[in-house]
Design an enzyme around this catalytic site. Structure first.
Site, short mmCIF file in Angstrom:
data_model
loop_
_atom_site.label_atom_id
_atom_site.label_comp_id
_atom_site.label_asym_id
_atom_site.label_seq_id
_atom_site.Cartn_x
_atom_site.Cartn_y
_atom_site.Cartn_z
N GLY A 1 0.81 -1.20 0.00
CA GLY A 1 0.00 0.00 0.00
C GLY A 1 0.85 1.25 0.00
N ASP B 1 -9.37 11.36 10.89
CA ASP B 1 -9.57 10.76 9.56
C ASP B 1 -10.10 9.34 9.71
OD1 ASP B 1 -9.62 10.53 6.85
OD2 ASP B 1 -7.46 10.35 6.56
#
Length: 616
Positions: free
Chosen positions: A369, A480
């Site tokens: 990722g 977030d």
């Protein structure tokens, strides 16, 4: 023979949720205690009261106050419990005197019953007892029950003479810098921003203060500050006799971003904050320098101190404490206090050596990722499979990296992705985490769309609410929270990730600097309008997270632009109920999306409600 009424009055009752098909609620009820029953009714203007419950006194097994540190989500803040049959009835009184009257009267009327030998002094929440962590609701209590005694009847320390309190012209007013929960009977609780009378400051660490009700007790002196006082010698950031030039020399020598001190200005009674920064100048290059900010006072009747006009404080220590965790108008946060003639305090960015990973022990594998700060690789460390986050050059300074890593070392919970260590001795720097084999939750949901059970979906929400409740209890905000920032382990446990990029905020609020980016579709109205983050803005994001889970990975507002989302929120519109979401879960989502932050639940309450649903 008709029963005799002993007590009656309006109290608040917490729903017992025997069926537990709806979110927990708190409702006013008119209680009547007589010699046979405890009844409670709903008062209806112009109509006959509607009886909502009746408990025969002979069935009551325990009556006692509830001692708990959790926030009370209703206006009455003094809880007590009535245990009958296999039920726990939680009742909330408006003050301690009222609570004691009810507890004493109920104990007197039930003292000859078949009573519990032990009881639970704290709430049943989040699927466990908060006092002893037992996970069976009907588990034996952890504290001996005294049917003749009153746990709430703790003698207060002797208060100063009332005449002295009223007539003493030299009394000193202090303000609580933060909350304090008593550890001993002789301590007094503090509530942030409230004023108290200081009655004794002779002890080195503990001062005696008095609240507005006349209750007196000990508090840690570092938790309070005098409202009108220029004696800051006990604070490591204060330098009494130091010139501007000397201050600049000390701070430049320290050379750390956010190194600061408070010093006397040339004008008597005025103070200046001097802070070192490496922030880029107009040419974009690093420009090490010292900025000076004068502490000013507002012209309002209740004069308050400020460095930036929007952020007002009753005391200078309170102002400094806030800006140590929030730049809020300054060029940088006040990170490292520097004092003349004393060693500066250990930098909060310093990491214990036990967290340093030897690069020779780390084997890097394939990329799994990427993110804002760099790549994420699989790897091995000490025979353990790990995830390694490589910090891209220029993404953050070495000091910021160490500080954020230190933040993560302070947190450890089974529903947070665990940090194992850091590599700071070579470039690029990296963070070593536990490997979550099944990747991010948003991808996991989409790959299994149409094959997820109700238990699995609710379990995911439970996992994340548990991690977020832990962050909330430690005064961390995520900023977030979304399915993309939650990871799934090999045994399908969901954990919160990327929490290390938060700030440790004592007052549970972070105001971003202008230009900061945040995900509009997961953001609360106060974040969008004012860039104002808090645990309650995290709660809003959690509501969107639940929506993602129950739509099995759909993008919220996927057919609207960010601007259209903002317009819709301003008009009071919210995401629609997902087809797979039970009504009780949708009600929790809507609770998270209340316009006013104070109307939203805490994560502790959300966890409790989700755990109740999982028991069905």
């Amino acid at each position: 023979m008709l029963p005799t009424v002993i007590l009656k009055g309006t109290l608040i009752k917490k729903s017992q949720q025997k069926r537990r098909t709806s979110p927990c609620n708190y409702k006013e009820r008119f209680f009547v205690l007589d010699t046979q029953d405890l009844t409670y009714s709903e008062q209806r203007p112009g109509k006959k009261p509607s009886q909502k419950g009746c408990i025969e006194l002979s069935r009551i097994k325990c009556v006692e106050i509830v001692c708990s540190e959790v926030p009370i989500p209703c206006s009455n803040k003094y809880p007590f419990q009535v245990v009958h049959d296999n039920c726990y009835l939680y009742i909330f009184a408006p003050d301690n005197d009222c609570r004691q009257r009810w507890v004493r009267a109920l104990k007197e009327e039930t003292k000859c019953n078949a009573l519990l030998l032990k009881y639970h002094p704290n709430f049943w929440m989040e699927g466990r007892w908060r006092c002893c962590y037992q996970t069976e609701k009907m588990a034996t209590g952890c504290q001996e029950y005294d049917p003749m005694g009153y746990a709430s009847k703790k003698p207060l320390p002797p208060t100063p003479d009332p005449q002295r309190r009223l007539s003493d012209p030299g009394r000193r007013v202090v303000v609580a810098l933060q909350n304090y929960s008593p550890h001993e009977d002789t301590d007094l609780p503090l509530h942030k921003d409230q004023e108290y009378i200081l009655t004794d400051s002779s002890h080195h660490n503990w001062w005696t203060v008095q609240d507005h009700r006349g209750n007196s007790g000990f508090v840690p002196c570092m938790y309070i500050a005098e409202k009108s006082c220029d004696n800051f010698n006990r604070f490591e950031w204060y330098n009494k006799d130091i010139t501007r030039g000397r201050a600049e020399g000390l701070l430049m020598t320290e050379g750390k971003e956010g190194a600061f001190m408070v010093r006397d200005s040339r004008h008597a009674g005025v103070y200046t904050v001097s802070v070192f920064t490496k922030a880029p100048g107009s040419n974009g290059q690093k420009n090490p320098r010292v900025k000076h900010y004068q502490i000013r006072q507002s012209e309002a009747e209740e004069s308050k101190f400020y460095l930036a006009e929007k952020y007002l404080f009753s005391t200078i220590p309170e102002l400094i404490q806030y800006h140590q965790h929030n730049a809020a108008g300054l060029i940088t946060r006040l990170r490292h206090p520097v004092s003349q003639g004393r060693e500066s305090s250990q930098s909060p960015a310093e990491l214990s050596g036990q967290w340093e990973v030897d690069p020779a022990e780390l084997t890097l594998g394939e990329e799994v990722g990427s993110g804002q700060f760099g790549l994420v690789l699989q790897g091995r460390w000490r025979e353990r499979r790990v995830a390694v986050k490589m910090v891209r050059k220029g993404a953050m300074s070495e000091e910021d990296f160490k500080e954020e890593a230190r933040v993560m070392t302070m947190l450890s919970h089974c529903k947070l992705v665990q940090l194992y260590g850091v590599c700071t001795q070579h470039s690029p720097m990296c963070l070593v985490f536990e490997l979550m084999e099944q990747g991010c939750l948003s991808d996991y949901l989409r790959a299994r769309r149409g094959r997820m059970s109700q238990d699995s979906l609710l379990g995911m929400c439970l996992d994340v609410s548990e991690g977020m409740a832990y962050l909330e209890s430690n005064n961390f905000i995520h900023r977030d929270l979304a399915a993309r920032n939650c990871l799934v382990s090999c045994n399908n446990v969901v954990k919160v990730s990327d929490f290390g990029m938060t700030r440790f905020v004592l007052d549970d609020q972070y105001t971003s600097s202008q230009g900061s980016k945040f995900p509009i579709k997961w953001s609360s109205p106060e974040v969008i309008k004012y860039c104002k983050f808090s645990s309650k803005s995290d709660v809003w994001s959690f509501g969107v997270f639940m929506w993602e889970v129950y739509t099995e990975g759909r993008l919220p507002y996927d057919n609207r632009s960010n601007l259209e989302v903002v317009e819709a929120l301003n008009a009071g519109l919210r995401l629609l109920k997902p087809r797979q979401a039970p009504e009780a879960v949708h009600l929790l989502m809507e609770w998270c999306w209340k316009e006013k932050p104070d109307d939203r639940p805490s994560f502790a309450l959300l966890l409790h409600e989700l755990a109740s649903l999982s028991d069905l």
